[in-house]
Design a protein around this motif. Structure first.
Motif, PDB file in Angstrom:
ATOM      1  N   LEU A 120       0.663  -0.558   0.419  1.00 21.39           N
ATOM      2  CA  LEU A 120       0.239   0.214   0.011  1.00 21.39           C
ATOM      3  C   LEU A 120       1.080   0.908   0.204  1.00 21.39           C
ATOM      4  O   LEU A 120       1.781   0.760  -0.073  1.00 21.39           O
ATOM      5  N   VAL A 121       0.470   2.121  -0.606  1.00 21.29           N
ATOM      6  CA  VAL A 121       1.415   3.776  -0.268  1.00 21.29           C
ATOM      7  C   VAL A 121       0.823   4.808  -0.131  1.00 21.29           C
ATOM      8  O   VAL A 121      -1.070   4.307   0.342  1.00 21.29           O
ATOM      9  N   ARG A 122       1.089   6.096   0.376  1.00 25.67           N
ATOM     10  CA  ARG A 122       0.208   7.311   1.026  1.00 25.67           C
ATOM     11  C   ARG A 122       1.032   8.221  -0.278  1.00 25.67           C
ATOM     12  O   ARG A 122       2.434   8.073  -0.287  1.00 25.67           O
ATOM     13  N   HIS A 123      -0.199   9.126  -0.897  1.00 28.06           N
ATOM     14  CA  HIS A 123       1.335   9.548  -1.966  1.00 28.06           C
ATOM     15  C   HIS A 123       1.291  11.300  -1.947  1.00 28.06           C
ATOM     16  O   HIS A 123       0.656  11.437  -0.359  1.00 28.06           O
ATOM     17  N   SER A 124       1.453  11.919  -2.066  1.00 27.37           N
ATOM     18  CA  SER A 124       2.858  13.263  -1.529  1.00 27.37           C
ATOM     19  C   SER A 124       2.077  13.807  -2.059  1.00 27.37           C
ATOM     20  O   SER A 124       1.811  15.099  -1.365  1.00 27.37           O
ATOM     21  N   TYR A 125       0.408  13.581  -2.539  1.00 26.79           N
ATOM     22  CA  TYR A 125      -0.158  15.270  -2.315  1.00 26.79           C
ATOM     23  C   TYR A 125      -1.378  14.445  -2.584  1.00 26.79           C
ATOM     24  O   TYR A 125      -1.969  13.262  -2.134  1.00 26.79           O
ATOM     25  N   GLY A 126      -3.186  15.271  -2.686  1.00 27.09           N
ATOM     26  CA  GLY A 126      -4.137  15.000  -2.125  1.00 27.09           C
ATOM     27  C   GLY A 126      -4.153  14.681  -0.824  1.00 27.09           C
ATOM     28  O   GLY A 126      -3.561  15.056   0.084  1.00 27.09           O
ATOM     29  N   ASP A 127      -5.067  13.982  -0.336  1.00 25.25           N
ATOM     30  CA  ASP A 127      -4.569  13.165   1.368  1.00 25.25           C
ATOM     31  C   ASP A 127      -3.813  12.157   1.320  1.00 25.25           C
ATOM     32  O   ASP A 127      -4.217  11.121   0.892  1.00 25.25           O
ATOM     33  N   GLN A 128      -3.127  12.743   2.375  1.00 20.92           N
ATOM     34  CA  GLN A 128      -1.660  11.945   2.313  1.00 20.92           C
ATOM     35  C   GLN A 128      -1.731  11.121   3.446  1.00 20.92           C
ATOM     36  O   GLN A 128      -1.079   9.920   3.661  1.00 20.92           O
ATOM     37  N   SER A 129      -3.010  11.638   4.237  1.00 23.27           N
ATOM     38  CA  SER A 129      -3.589  10.884   5.249  1.00 23.27           C
ATOM     39  C   SER A 129      -3.625   9.060   4.358  1.00 23.27           C
ATOM     40  O   SER A 129      -4.015   8.246   5.383  1.00 23.27           O
ATOM     41  N   ARG A 130      -4.301   8.852   3.413  1.00 24.25           N
ATOM     42  CA  ARG A 130      -5.079   7.581   3.195  1.00 24.25           C
ATOM     43  C   ARG A 130      -3.880   6.341   2.808  1.00 24.25           C
ATOM     44  O   ARG A 130      -2.578   7.040   1.340  1.00 24.25           O
ATOM     45  N   TRP A 131      -4.437   5.745   2.800  1.00 27.37           N
ATOM     46  CA  TRP A 131      -3.141   4.683   2.500  1.00 27.37           C
ATOM     47  C   TRP A 131      -3.572   4.080   1.435  1.00 27.37           C
ATOM     48  O   TRP A 131      -5.183   3.698   1.226  1.00 27.37           O
ATOM     49  N   ARG A 132      -3.477   4.079   0.266  1.00 27.82           N
ATOM     50  CA  ARG A 132      -3.905   3.045  -1.639  1.00 27.82           C
ATOM     51  C   ARG A 132      -3.245   2.171  -2.103  1.00 27.82           C
ATOM     52  O   ARG A 132      -1.988   1.985  -1.390  1.00 27.82           O
ATOM     53  N   LEU A 133      -3.795   1.753  -2.718  1.00 30.25           N
ATOM     54  CA  LEU A 133      -2.970   1.219  -4.244  1.00 30.25           C
ATOM     55  C   LEU A 133      -2.372   1.996  -4.692  1.00 30.25           C
ATOM     56  O   LEU A 133      -3.515   2.839  -5.017  1.00 30.25           O
ATOM     57  N   PRO A 134      -1.124   1.370  -5.337  1.00 25.25           N
ATOM     58  CA  PRO A 134      -0.164   2.569  -6.289  1.00 25.25           C
ATOM     59  C   PRO A 134      -1.564   2.012  -7.756  1.00 25.25           C
ATOM     60  O   PRO A 134      -2.090   1.033  -7.130  1.00 25.25           O
ATOM     61  N   GLY A 135      -0.747   2.914  -8.716  1.00 22.49           N
ATOM     62  CA  GLY A 135      -1.815   3.668  -9.946  1.00 22.49           C
ATOM     63  C   GLY A 135      -1.975   4.391 -10.443  1.00 22.49           C
ATOM     64  O   GLY A 135      -1.320   5.544 -10.084  1.00 22.49           O
ATOM     65  N   GLY A 136      -2.525   4.777 -11.602  1.00 25.42           N
ATOM     66  CA  GLY A 136      -3.286   5.456 -12.589  1.00 25.42           C
ATOM     67  C   GLY A 136      -4.141   5.652 -13.697  1.00 25.42           C
ATOM     68  O   GLY A 136      -4.045   5.048 -13.831  1.00 25.42           O
ATOM     69  N   GLY A 137      -3.435   7.386 -14.566  1.00 31.16           N
ATOM     70  CA  GLY A 137      -4.930   6.708 -14.921  1.00 31.16           C
ATOM     71  C   GLY A 137      -3.933   6.061 -16.748  1.00 31.16           C
ATOM     72  O   GLY A 137      -2.438   5.952 -16.778  1.00 31.16           O
ATOM     73  N   TYR A 138      -4.159   5.731 -17.776  1.00 24.94           N
ATOM     74  CA  TYR A 138      -4.416   4.990 -18.279  1.00 24.94           C
ATOM     75  C   TYR A 138      -5.087   5.456 -19.748  1.00 24.94           C
ATOM     76  O   TYR A 138      -6.125   5.813 -20.052  1.00 24.94           O
ATOM     77  N   ARG A 139      -4.320   4.945 -21.195  1.00 22.44           N
ATOM     78  CA  ARG A 139      -5.298   5.187 -23.324  1.00 22.44           C
ATOM     79  C   ARG A 139      -5.735   3.883 -23.246  1.00 22.44           C
ATOM     80  O   ARG A 139      -4.953   3.325 -23.354  1.00 22.44           O
TER      81      ARG A 139
END
Length: 161
Positions: free
Chosen positions: A47-66
């Motif tokens: 799990l990851v916490r991003h350096s932007y947005g809500d930094q307190s949330r643990w998330r799955l890594p990922g992002g956008g794609y085409r």
């Protein structure tokens, strides 16, 4: 030539600019999130916490794609390598597909299960923290706030075993 890394402040600025664009234009987006399984213990996930947005949330890594350029599996692998420098096996499985309306824009989210080759990670500036944790989330520090996508992915993973 050594590529420059974007500092966390740069990711926060880009995050706010992207959100403003989405609120105005409302484009249909395609995103992936990756449930990365530990190389030795299949009951541990990354799990990851991003350096932007809500930094307190643990998330799955990922992002956008085409979708015209890559499959969800390819996109999940690319995002994980970019964000975490993690080495992954060729095995990938789309666990779930969701239609979303996050930020007032239509979106398609796919959750992909990937398996790590080693537990070594080297996060870029987009990631504030990356942590291998038990699938039951009991070893996250403090009173962790975990996104609903994490819970959804873990349930789908348990059912797909």
């Amino acid at each position: 030539m050594i590529p420059r890394r974007i500092p966390p402040l740069g990711f926060r600025l880009l995050y706010h600019l992207r959100r403003a664009y989405w609120r105005i234009v409302k484009p249909t987006t395609h995103g992936v999130q990756a449930l990365i399984i530990h190389p030795v213990d299949s009951d541990r996930v990354l799990l990851v916490r991003h350096s932007y947005g809500d930094q307190s949330r643990w998330r799955l890594p990922g992002g956008g794609y085409r979708p015209a350029r890559e499959t969800p599996e390819q996109a999940a692998r690319r995002e994980c390598v970019e964000e975490l420098g993690v080495e992954l096996t060729p095995l990938a499985l789309v666990l779930e597909e969701h239609l979303t309306t996050s930020g007032g824009k239509p979106g398609h989210l796919k959750i992909v299960r990937l398996h790590a080759v080693s537990e070594e990670v080297s996060p870029n500036g987009e990631i504030a923290e990356a942590r291998w944790t038990a699938a039951d989330l009991t070893d996250l520090p403090g009173d962790p706030f975990v996104t609903s996508w994490v819970h959804s992915a873990l349930e789908a993973h348990a059912q797909a075993r």
